[in-house]
Write an enzyme that holds these catalytic residues in place. Structure first.
Site, mmCIF file in Angstrom:
data_model
loop_
_atom_site.group_PDB
_atom_site.id
_atom_site.type_symbol
_atom_site.label_atom_id
_atom_site.label_comp_id
_atom_site.label_asym_id
_atom_site.label_seq_id
_atom_site.Cartn_x
_atom_site.Cartn_y
_atom_site.Cartn_z
ATOM 1 N N SER A 289 8.837 102.378 26.666
ATOM 2 C CA SER A 289 7.838 101.428 26.179
ATOM 3 C C SER A 289 6.731 101.270 27.203
ATOM 4 C CB SER A 289 8.486 100.068 25.906
ATOM 5 O OG SER A 289 7.463 99.116 25.683
ATOM 6 N N HIS B 267 7.054 104.564 22.956
ATOM 7 C CA HIS B 267 7.049 103.302 22.221
ATOM 8 C C HIS B 267 5.793 102.506 22.585
ATOM 9 C CE1 HIS B 267 9.229 100.134 20.020
ATOM 10 N NE2 HIS B 267 8.742 99.288 20.896
ATOM 11 N N ASP C 279 3.829 98.979 21.841
ATOM 12 C CA ASP C 279 3.975 97.622 21.308
ATOM 13 C C ASP C 279 2.622 97.023 20.976
ATOM 14 O OD1 ASP C 279 6.856 97.062 21.454
ATOM 15 O OD2 ASP C 279 6.586 97.431 23.596
ATOM 16 N N MET D 2 0.822 93.695 19.620
ATOM 17 C CA MET D 2 1.077 92.255 19.436
ATOM 18 C C MET D 2 -0.239 91.537 19.149
ATOM 19 S SD MET D 2 3.522 91.577 22.691
ATOM 20 C CE MET D 2 4.855 92.675 23.136
ATOM 21 N N HIS E 57 5.257 100.002 17.258
ATOM 22 C CA HIS E 57 5.994 98.794 16.870
ATOM 23 C C HIS E 57 4.990 97.666 16.642
ATOM 24 C CE1 HIS E 57 9.177 95.602 18.383
ATOM 25 N NE2 HIS E 57 8.859 95.434 17.103
ATOM 26 N N MET F 274 4.077 94.125 16.001
ATOM 27 C CA MET F 274 4.528 92.723 16.022
ATOM 28 C C MET F 274 3.321 91.882 15.632
ATOM 29 S SD MET F 274 6.808 92.995 19.464
ATOM 30 C CE MET F 274 5.996 94.507 19.927
ATOM 31 N N MET G 202 16.097 94.313 17.108
ATOM 32 C CA MET G 202 15.613 93.727 18.370
ATOM 33 C C MET G 202 16.789 93.130 19.139
ATOM 34 S SD MET G 202 12.333 94.259 18.642
ATOM 35 C CE MET G 202 12.200 93.361 20.192
ATOM 36 N N ASP H 104 15.718 97.636 20.998
ATOM 37 C CA ASP H 104 14.525 97.337 21.800
ATOM 38 C C ASP H 104 14.673 95.974 22.463
ATOM 39 O OD1 ASP H 104 11.953 97.134 22.815
ATOM 40 O OD2 ASP H 104 10.960 96.999 20.858
HETATM 41 C C1 DX5 Z 1 9.292 93.372 23.338
HETATM 42 C C2 DX5 Z 1 8.873 94.777 23.024
HETATM 43 C C3 DX5 Z 1 9.599 95.796 23.786
HETATM 44 C C4 DX5 Z 1 9.438 95.721 25.280
HETATM 45 C C5 DX5 Z 1 10.782 96.006 25.863
HETATM 46 O O1 DX5 Z 1 8.849 92.513 22.364
HETATM 47 O O2 DX5 Z 1 9.060 95.068 21.650
HETATM 48 O O3 DX5 Z 1 9.291 97.110 23.334
HETATM 49 O O4 DX5 Z 1 8.510 96.623 25.827
HETATM 50 O O5 DX5 Z 1 10.708 95.845 27.226
HETATM 51 P P1 DX5 Z 1 11.997 95.832 28.139
HETATM 52 O O6 DX5 Z 1 12.653 97.181 27.984
HETATM 53 O O7 DX5 Z 1 11.424 95.606 29.498
HETATM 54 O O8 DX5 Z 1 12.878 94.726 27.674
HETATM 55 ZN ZN ZN Z 2 8.865 97.173 21.028
#
Ligand code: DX5
Ligand code: ZN
Length: 218
Positions: A6, A31, A33, A35, A64, A66, A137, A175
Site C-alpha cells: 500500500s 494497492h 488508497d 479517501m 481501494h 474509501m 478490512m 487490509d
Molecule cells: C487503511 C488503508 C490501508 C492502509 C494499510 O484504511 O485501506 O490500505 O494503507 O496500512 P497498514 O498496512 O500500515 O495498516
Molecule cells: Zn486499502
C-alpha cells in the site's frame, strides 16, 4: 499468497522510486488508497495519481475507493488504469451496489467489494457473484499504521467459505495492520491477497518483502 504493497505508507515525494522498489522486490499488485474525507476522516489521492502510476507500468493497480458515491467515479478510475477497483458496501450511493459492480466489470476491470470490521460478512452474500475480490478490512479504514483487529481471522475464514460456495473465483483480500506476525495465519484462514503498508515501507522494502516471503514459506 499475493502481496499488494500500500503506497499510503510510501514517500509520496518519491513514489516512482518506492513503487519500482516494491516491483523489484516481487510485489504482485500495488494497492492505492483513495479517501475523500467523508466516507473516512482522511483525504489521500485521486485519479490523476492513479493515471501517473499506470504510466510507470510497474505493477497492476489495486485501487481501494474509501469514498461516498463510488458509482460516480467508476469511469474515472477505470480510465486511469485500475486493474482492480474496490468499492465499500457501506458507502452511501444513489445507485445500487450491484449496478456499480456490474459497471466496473463492463469496463473490463476486476470488481472488488470491501467491508469494514463491524459489517457482518454475510451482508455480501447476494453481491458475491458480481465480485472478483472481497476485501475484508482488518482495521477501521482511513489510516495506515493501525493495529490488526483481533478476531479478524474468523471473518476471513467466513468470507472464504462464503466465496467458495457462491463465487469460487472471488479472491479474498485483507487490509490493515498486516505484518510478519499475522500474515501466515491470515493466509491459512483463507486470505489470497495481503495488503501491507507500514510493514513494508517503514523499512527497506526489498528486505521486508523477503521477510514476508520467508514467513509465508514456513
Ligand atoms: C487503511 C488503508 C490501508 C492502509 C494499510 O484504511 O485501506 O490500505 O494503507 O496500512 P497498514 O498496512 O500500515 O495498516
Ligand atoms: Zn486499502
Amino acid at each position: 499468497m499475493l502481496i499488494s504493497p500500500s503506497i499510503l505508507a510510501a514517500d509520496y515525494a518519491n513514489l516512482e522510486r518506492d513503487v519500482r522498489a516494491a516491483a523489484h522486490a516481487g510485489a504482485d499488485l500495488l494497492h492505492v488508497d483513495v479517501m475523500d474525507g467523508h466516507f473516512v476522516p482522511n483525504i489521500s489521492i485521486g485519479a490523476p495519481v492513479v493515471a501517473s502510476l499506470r504510466k510507470l507500468d510497474a505493477l497492476p493497480l489495486d485501487v481501494h475507493l474509501m469514498i461516498e458515491n463510488p458509482s460516480k467515479y467508476v469511469d474515472m478510475f477505470c480510465d486511469a488504469g485500475a486493474a482492480y477497483l474496490t468499492i465499500h458496501l457501506e458507502a452511501p450511493d444513489d445507485k445500487p451496489t450491484a449496478d456499480t459492480l456490474r459497471s466496473i466489470r463492463a469496463r473490463g476491470v476486476k470488481a472488488g467489494l470491501s467491508i469494514k470490521p463491524k459489517t457482518p460478512v454475510a451482508a455480501v452474500r447476494e453481491l458475491l457473484p458480481l465480485c472478483d475480490m472481497l476485501l475484508v478490512m482488518t482495521v477501521e479504514p482511513g489510516f495506515g499504521g493501525q493495529k490488526f483487529i483481533d478476531g479478524s481471522t474468523g471473518r476471513i475464514a467466513e468470507a472464504k467459505s462464503l466465496a467458495r460456495a457462491l463465487s469460487p473465483d472471488c479472491l479474498i483480500e485483507i487490509d490493515g495492520g498486516v505484518d510478519e506476525t499475522n500474515v501466515a495465519v491470515c493466509r491459512d484462514a483463507g486470505a489470497d491477497i495481503a495488503v501491507m503498508g507500514s510493514a513494508l515501507f517503514r523499512g527497506d522494502v526489498g528486505e521486508r518483502m523477503k521477510l514476508m516471503r520467508s514467513v509465508l514459506n514456513k
